[in-house]
Structures are given as structure tokens and as C-alpha cells.
Design a protein around this motif. Structure first.
Motif, PDB file in Angstrom:
ATOM      1  N   MET A  12       0.843  -1.168   0.000  1.00  0.00           N
ATOM      2  CA  MET A  12       0.000   0.000   0.000  1.00  0.00           C
ATOM      3  C   MET A  12       0.891   1.234   0.000  1.00  0.00           C
ATOM      4  O   MET A  12       1.779   1.367   0.813  1.00  0.00           O
ATOM      5  N   ASN A  13       0.636   2.112  -0.908  1.00  0.00           N
ATOM      6  CA  ASN A  13       1.407   3.349  -0.990  1.00  0.00           C
ATOM      7  C   ASN A  13       0.939   4.338   0.056  1.00  0.00           C
ATOM      8  O   ASN A  13      -0.234   4.382   0.408  1.00  0.00           O
ATOM      9  N   ALA A  14       1.878   5.134   0.536  1.00  0.00           N
ATOM     10  CA  ALA A  14       1.527   6.159   1.526  1.00  0.00           C
ATOM     11  C   ALA A  14       0.662   7.237   0.899  1.00  0.00           C
ATOM     12  O   ALA A  14      -0.125   7.878   1.580  1.00  0.00           O
ATOM     13  N   GLU A  15       0.794   7.433  -0.426  1.00  0.00           N
ATOM     14  CA  GLU A  15      -0.012   8.450  -1.098  1.00  0.00           C
ATOM     15  C   GLU A  15      -1.481   8.041  -1.170  1.00  0.00           C
ATOM     16  O   GLU A  15      -2.366   8.891  -1.176  1.00  0.00           O
ATOM     17  N   ASN A  16      -1.744   6.728  -1.239  1.00  0.00           N
ATOM     18  CA  ASN A  16      -3.116   6.253  -1.363  1.00  0.00           C
ATOM     19  C   ASN A  16      -3.869   6.250  -0.031  1.00  0.00           C
ATOM     20  O   ASN A  16      -5.087   6.218  -0.015  1.00  0.00           O
ATOM     21  N   TYR A  17      -3.151   6.244   1.062  1.00  0.00           N
ATOM     22  CA  TYR A  17      -3.781   6.165   2.369  1.00  0.00           C
ATOM     23  C   TYR A  17      -4.037   7.575   2.898  1.00  0.00           C
ATOM     24  O   TYR A  17      -3.129   8.394   2.958  1.00  0.00           O
ATOM     25  N   ASP A  18      -5.248   7.843   3.279  1.00  0.00           N
ATOM     26  CA  ASP A  18      -5.640   9.170   3.757  1.00  0.00           C
ATOM     27  C   ASP A  18      -5.494   9.212   5.287  1.00  0.00           C
ATOM     28  O   ASP A  18      -6.394   8.806   6.017  1.00  0.00           O
ATOM     29  N   TYR A  19      -4.348   9.697   5.766  1.00  0.00           N
ATOM     30  CA  TYR A  19      -4.091   9.741   7.201  1.00  0.00           C
ATOM     31  C   TYR A  19      -5.022  10.711   7.916  1.00  0.00           C
ATOM     32  O   TYR A  19      -5.486  10.429   9.017  1.00  0.00           O
ATOM     33  N   GLU A  20      -5.294  11.833   7.310  1.00  0.00           N
ATOM     34  CA  GLU A  20      -6.184  12.811   7.946  1.00  0.00           C
ATOM     35  C   GLU A  20      -7.573  12.237   8.161  1.00  0.00           C
ATOM     36  O   GLU A  20      -8.184  12.451   9.212  1.00  0.00           O
ATOM     37  N   ASN A  21      -8.083  11.504   7.200  1.00  0.00           N
ATOM     38  CA  ASN A  21      -9.409  10.905   7.325  1.00  0.00           C
ATOM     39  C   ASN A  21      -9.402   9.843   8.428  1.00  0.00           C
ATOM     40  O   ASN A  21     -10.363   9.735   9.190  1.00  0.00           O
ATOM     41  N   HIS A  22      -8.316   9.059   8.528  1.00  0.00           N
ATOM     42  CA  HIS A  22      -8.217   8.035   9.574  1.00  0.00           C
ATOM     43  C   HIS A  22      -8.225   8.689  10.959  1.00  0.00           C
ATOM     44  O   HIS A  22      -8.944   8.244  11.859  1.00  0.00           O
ATOM     45  N   PHE A  23      -7.444   9.746  11.155  1.00  0.00           N
ATOM     46  CA  PHE A  23      -7.400  10.424  12.448  1.00  0.00           C
ATOM     47  C   PHE A  23      -8.718  11.115  12.763  1.00  0.00           C
ATOM     48  O   PHE A  23      -9.151  11.140  13.907  1.00  0.00           O
ATOM     49  N   ARG A  24      -9.371  11.656  11.747  1.00  0.00           N
ATOM     50  CA  ARG A  24     -10.666  12.297  11.951  1.00  0.00           C
ATOM     51  C   ARG A  24     -11.705  11.261  12.385  1.00  0.00           C
ATOM     52  O   ARG A  24     -12.504  11.509  13.298  1.00  0.00           O
ATOM     53  N   ASN A  25     -11.697  10.091  11.749  1.00  0.00           N
ATOM     54  CA  ASN A  25     -12.634   9.033  12.132  1.00  0.00           C
ATOM     55  C   ASN A  25     -12.368   8.543  13.554  1.00  0.00           C
ATOM     56  O   ASN A  25     -13.302   8.315  14.324  1.00  0.00           O
ATOM     57  N   LEU A  26     -11.097   8.388  13.899  1.00  0.00           N
ATOM     58  CA  LEU A  26     -10.750   7.950  15.245  1.00  0.00           C
ATOM     59  C   LEU A  26     -11.104   9.015  16.283  1.00  0.00           C
ATOM     60  O   LEU A  26     -11.579   8.698  17.375  1.00  0.00           O
TER      61      LEU A  26
END
Length: 117
Positions: free
Chosen positions: A1-15
């Protein structure tokens, strides 16, 4: 999985939203390093979570025999207590959050509590 494809902001917002939703509930936290702990979420900021983490504490044993309670030759065992300590974790270190079930002795109380109108 590429780091560009993973949305870190969305993951932290959901958490963050999940932590806000479960404030004042007993939850199980799984950290990024694989450790798990249970506790009560007390406060949620944009980048950290304050949790009351439970720990077991045993009653201190006194060396004096007269201090220990004896019941017919039986010395009672040390008592065990549960104490909560406040700990703060960055949201980035939390991998998963799960609500722990609450077993009620009364069938009409459910967890989370929904009042009857």
C-alpha cells in the motif's frame, strides 16, 4: 500500500469522532505497538486522548500477626482493589477502539443507556 493512497487525515478524523462518541464509556484501546488496555475515555483533543486506565492493586500485608484478621484460625487473604490512573495518549498511537460490554443484572437496563419515553 502506498503512503499516497492512504488518507491519514481521514483516519485520524474518524478515530477522533469515535473517541468523542465513546466519552465516559469503558472501552478497550489497541495501540499501534500491539498492546491493549481498558479504560474510560475522559477527554478528547484534536491530537490526544485522556483515558482513566484501570490497574489492580493488592492490599499491603502487615508484618504484625495481631493486625491480620483471623476467623477461627483462618487468616483472610489480601484484598484486591481496582484503581484508575489518568494517562494521555496521542491519537496517532491508537490503532483500534472497541466498546466493552456491560452486563446488567436488570433486563430493562441496556448499555449504552437509552431512556424510555
Amino acid at each position: 500500500m502506498n503512503a499516497e493512497n492512504y488518507d491519514y487525515e481521514n483516519h485520524f478524523r474518524n478515530l477522533y469522532e469515535k473517541c468523542r462518541k465513546h466519552r465516559y464509556y469503558l472501552v478497550s484501546l489497541t495501540m499501534a505497538d500491539g498492546s491493549t488496555m481498558d479504560g474510560i475515555i475522559e477527554d478528547v483533543d484534536r491530537d490526544s486522548v485522556s483515558v482513566l486506565v484501570g490497574e489492580d492493586v493488592m492490599e499491603q500485608e502487615s508484618g504484625n500477626v495481631s493486625d491480620s484478621r483471623q476467623y477461627g484460625g483462618y487468616i483472610r487473604p489480601r484484598r484486591r482493589f481496582r484503581r484508575f490512573r489518568r494517562r494521555t495518549f496521542p491519537i496517532a498511537t491508537i490503532a483500534a477502539l472497541a466498546l466493552l460490554p456491560y452486563i446488567s443484572p436488570y433486563p430493562y437496563y441496556q448499555y449504552p443507556y437509552y431512556p424510555y419515553y
